[in-house]
Design a protein around this motif. Structure first.
Motif, PDB file in Angstrom:
ATOM      1  N   PRO A 210       0.837  -1.206   0.000  1.00 61.22           N
ATOM      2  CA  PRO A 210       0.000   0.000   0.000  1.00 61.22           C
ATOM      3  C   PRO A 210       0.872   1.257   0.000  1.00 61.22           C
ATOM      4  CG  PRO A 210       0.012  -1.026   2.166  1.00 61.22           C
ATOM      5  CD  PRO A 210       0.731  -1.966   1.253  1.00 61.22           C
ATOM      6  N   ASN A 211       0.248   2.384  -0.271  1.00 62.62           N
ATOM      7  CA  ASN A 211       0.976   3.651  -0.321  1.00 62.62           C
ATOM      8  C   ASN A 211       0.851   4.454   0.966  1.00 62.62           C
ATOM      9  OD1 ASN A 211       2.041   3.512  -3.000  1.00 62.62           O
ATOM     10  ND2 ASN A 211      -0.025   3.852  -3.785  1.00 62.62           N
ATOM     11  N   ALA A 212      -0.281   4.364   1.644  1.00 63.79           N
ATOM     12  CA  ALA A 212      -0.493   5.148   2.866  1.00 63.79           C
ATOM     13  C   ALA A 212       0.386   4.600   3.988  1.00 63.79           C
ATOM     14  CB  ALA A 212      -1.957   5.112   3.268  1.00 63.79           C
ATOM     15  N   PRO A 213       1.117   5.468   4.703  1.00 61.94           N
ATOM     16  CA  PRO A 213       1.994   4.989   5.784  1.00 61.94           C
ATOM     17  C   PRO A 213       1.275   4.146   6.833  1.00 61.94           C
ATOM     18  CG  PRO A 213       2.509   7.268   5.248  1.00 61.94           C
ATOM     19  CD  PRO A 213       1.283   6.912   4.470  1.00 61.94           C
ATOM     20  N   SER A 214       0.032   4.526   7.188  1.00 63.02           N
ATOM     21  CA  SER A 214      -0.692   3.751   8.204  1.00 63.02           C
ATOM     22  C   SER A 214      -0.993   2.340   7.709  1.00 63.02           C
ATOM     23  CB  SER A 214      -1.992   4.467   8.579  1.00 63.02           C
ATOM     24  OG  SER A 214      -2.814   4.668   7.434  1.00 63.02           O
ATOM     25  N   ASP A 215      -1.333   2.217   6.412  1.00 64.39           N
ATOM     26  CA  ASP A 215      -1.593   0.882   5.851  1.00 64.39           C
ATOM     27  C   ASP A 215      -0.307   0.060   5.770  1.00 64.39           C
ATOM     28  OD1 ASP A 215      -4.256   1.547   5.570  1.00 64.39           O
ATOM     29  OD2 ASP A 215      -4.035   2.231   3.494  1.00 64.39           O
ATOM     30  N   ILE A 216       0.794   0.718   5.419  1.00 64.11           N
ATOM     31  CA  ILE A 216       2.081   0.018   5.387  1.00 64.11           C
ATOM     32  C   ILE A 216       2.440  -0.491   6.769  1.00 64.11           C
ATOM     33  CG2 ILE A 216       4.564   0.309   4.975  1.00 64.11           C
ATOM     34  CD1 ILE A 216       3.858   2.374   2.825  1.00 64.11           C
TER      35      ILE A 216
END
Length: 635
Positions: A210-216
């Motif tokens: 994923p691209n979003a830091p929280s998803d990563i």
């Protein structure tokens, strides 16, 4: 020293859990997989007891009724945080903090919408399966990951890389290993062979991160947990990512060593990193791979086997695809007449064409492939210039012999082995056609790249664009033709600002890749005078395409008009009076043919058609036909 007690089945601990819930004297708790997992994740006794309570609630039929009775609500059959704190031994609130292992490593799921005390909790599915000695990835990870089994039939280059990976893993299991170079599939197989069959290796594509830091962060947390539970290694294929930032963050947050495959090393900020390069097989080392994979066809290729080994970066997958193509296309044709022997299939030609097609996919996304059947007869050049083109073809064709068998690659230290050439001259003088002729002569695809479109104002983007092209071309053994070379190779002035410095870095990078590229790369320019002489010295060949003289224009006209086209007698001497290069002659001839065909019936190409087409071409060029060019035309 006493041996560690044998582990009991997980269910052996359930009577103890039931006694805790009932407030009775509990029997001694046996050693189960819960103790191993607790030690693995740094849990204390209360953390282990929570694992057992979660497993008891999920697996024991009577558990739901007992838990609901303790809650005083028949609907609340899942254990709550408050229940665990009140009934389990060694309970303490700090074990349930967001930074404590139970939650930081996602071992339990807590639904705390109505407050933490009364919130129900459950074990994450991979934790429950690990407790039952059936370790597995979480569903969201299993959808993106593949379990890669080791193969025994590795090619020599893959086997050497596997041995190097195994040594690194044995020396320092904490270090992330970066596998650089080409052949992503080979790197994956080498890593699986190094790990062996005792532990699983999961492979994912970095483009799926994923691209979003929280998803990563969430995905890294889940991978950290499941890799520890399964004892597995994670292989990340980063060969085709445009932006490495998500992978860099993922590698930092997962907090475990990874195996990352990318064309070049990435700057990872987390933990020690080891770089290993995929070894490149010499032509001599590739021959056994081709012979093994092609089987009985290997002896029928009439010398093509050596050419395949010297030209294409062989992988078992490529050789298998070529063998499958031969199975389909290399069947003997039916004899044309009774009693006549059917001609033998062209095994070598079929194998070569198949290898070229199977090696090209990545290049088709990056550049335009030139479809052409041009031959030497289509090229009108002075003998000296044709000799240079023949010398270029000879160097590409025989590079394995000179570099490897005769040792020139070792003498040169691996530098300057690329065949890089510059074609310069006005538009339409045959630069593009010469590249097509070389492609046909060598049986290789030609890809045209507009160098001006590769140049970016953003720092590092130009090198990234060029890297993608060269990496893909290495796999496909393509001929690269860069148009508008002066877009990068202009004369250098003083370095006054950061833009000048970046331009010099971009040029240096391109020159480096040109020298390293094992195939043929062609640079074209209309203005050789605009190119810095220092750059010219780094090129293997420089060929000037001059404007054709009258005799050459006559020859171009004769070769441009198809033999089957109906036409009246044409005066090629008068046609050669038109002072235009070969590209414009082609345009005039084609337009004239359409003008003739438009008359229908038994229409024939006439001099008048050519004159009308010439006027159109001259208008496009912003010129006018002169009296000298039309002299004698009316007659």
């Amino acid at each position: 020293m006493n041996a560690a007690p044998a582990l009991q089945p997980l269910a052996a601990g359930f009577p103890t859990v039931a006694a805790w819930l009932d407030g009775k004297r509990a029997p001694k708790l046996p050693q189960t997989r819960a103790d191993d997992i607790a030690a693995q994740f740094g849990l204390d006794n209360f953390g282990r007891n929570l694992l057992l309570l979660g497993a008891y609630a999920a697996l024991e039929p009577e558990a739901g009724e007992r838990i609901a009775a303790l809650h005083g609500d028949p609907r609340r059959t899942a254990p709550s945080v408050g229940l665990a704190l009140s009934q389990l031994p060694d309970a303490h609130w700090s074990a349930l903090g967001a930074g404590a292992p139970l939650r930081a490593m996602a071992l339990i799921r807590i639904d705390a919408r109505d407050g933490l005390g009364g919130a129900p909790f459950a074990l994450a599915e991979p934790v429950l399966l690990a407790l039952l000695d059936a370790p597995s990835l979480a569903e969201e990870l299993a959808m993106e990951a593949r379990t890669v089994a080791p193969r025994k039939d590795l090619s020599p280059s893959r086997r050497r890389l596997a041995d190097a990976i195994a040594l690194r893993l044995a020396a320092d299991s904490r270090a992330t290993i970066q596998l650089c170079g080409l052949d992503p599939a080979g790197k994956e197989q080498a890593a699986a062979a190094a790990i062996g069959g005792d532990r699983p290796m999961f492979a994912i594509n970095a483009a799926m991160l994923p691209n979003a830091p929280s998803d990563i962060a969430r995905q890294a947390q889940t991978w950290h947990r499941d890799l520890l539970l399964t004892g597995g290694e994670l292989f990340v294929d980063a060969s085709r990512i445009a932006d490495p930032a998500p992978l860099v963050l993922f590698a930092e947050l997962v907090r475990l060593p990874l195996i990352i495959a990318a064309p070049d090393a990435l700057l990872l900020g987390a933990g020690p990193t080891v770089r290993l390069d995929m070894p490149r097989l010499t032509a001599r080392e590739q021959l056994p791979v081709w012979r093994d994979r092609l089987g009985s066809y290997a002896g029928k290729l009439n010398g093509t086997l050596d050419r395949l080994a010297s030209q294409f970066a062989v992988s078992p997958e490529l050789a298998d695809s070529v063998a499958a193509e031969l199975d389909v296309l290399a069947q003997p044709a039916a004899p044309a007449k009774k009693g006549k022997k059917a001609p033998a299939p062209d095994y070598g030609g079929i194998a070569w064409d198949a290898a070229r097609r199977f090696a090209r996919p990545r290049m088709d996304d990056l550049a335009r492939r030139v479809e052409s059947e041009a031959t030497w007869n289509d090229l009108v050049l002075p003998p000296r210039q044709k000799a240079v083109l023949e010398a270029i073809a000879a160097q590409v064709r025989n590079r394995a012999t000179v570099y490897e068998e005769w040792g020139f690659a070792h003498r040169a230290g691996g530098r300057g082995l690329g065949v890089s050439v510059l074609f310069s001259g006005p538009s339409g003088t045959g630069k593009t056609l010469a590249g097509e002729v070389l492609g046909a002569e060598l049986g290789l695809d030609v890809y045209r790249i507009d160098l001006a479109s590769m140049v970016s104002k953003w720092v590092g983007e130009t090198e990234k664009n060029l890297r993608r092209v060269f990496d893909a071309a290495e796999e496909g053994s393509a001929i690269l033709q860069f148009d508008e070379a002066d877009a990068l190779f202009g004369k250098r002035g003083e370095v006054n600002d950061s833009r000048d410095r970046m331009a010099n870095i971009e040029v240096s990078y391109l020159l480096q890749r040109l020298e390293e590229y094992r195939g043929l790369s062609i640079l074209t320019t209309n203005f050789r005078a605009n190119i810095d002489p220092a750059f010219l010295r780094r090129l293997r060949f420089i060929l000037d395409f001059d404007f054709p003289d009258a005799a050459e224009r006559i020859e171009i006209w004769k070769r441009m008009l198809p033999q089957d086209m109906p036409r009246e007698a044409l005066d090629f001497g008068q046609l050669a009076q038109l002072n235009i290069a070969g590209g414009s002659i082609r345009n005039v001839a084609m337009v004239a043919a359409f003008l003739a065909a438009n008359r229908g019936g038994d229409a024939r190409l006439t001099m008048e058609d050519v004159r009308a087409a010439s006027r159109l071409e001259y208008e496009k060029l912003g010129r006018s036909l002169t009296a000298a060019e039309l002299r004698g035309w009316e007659a």
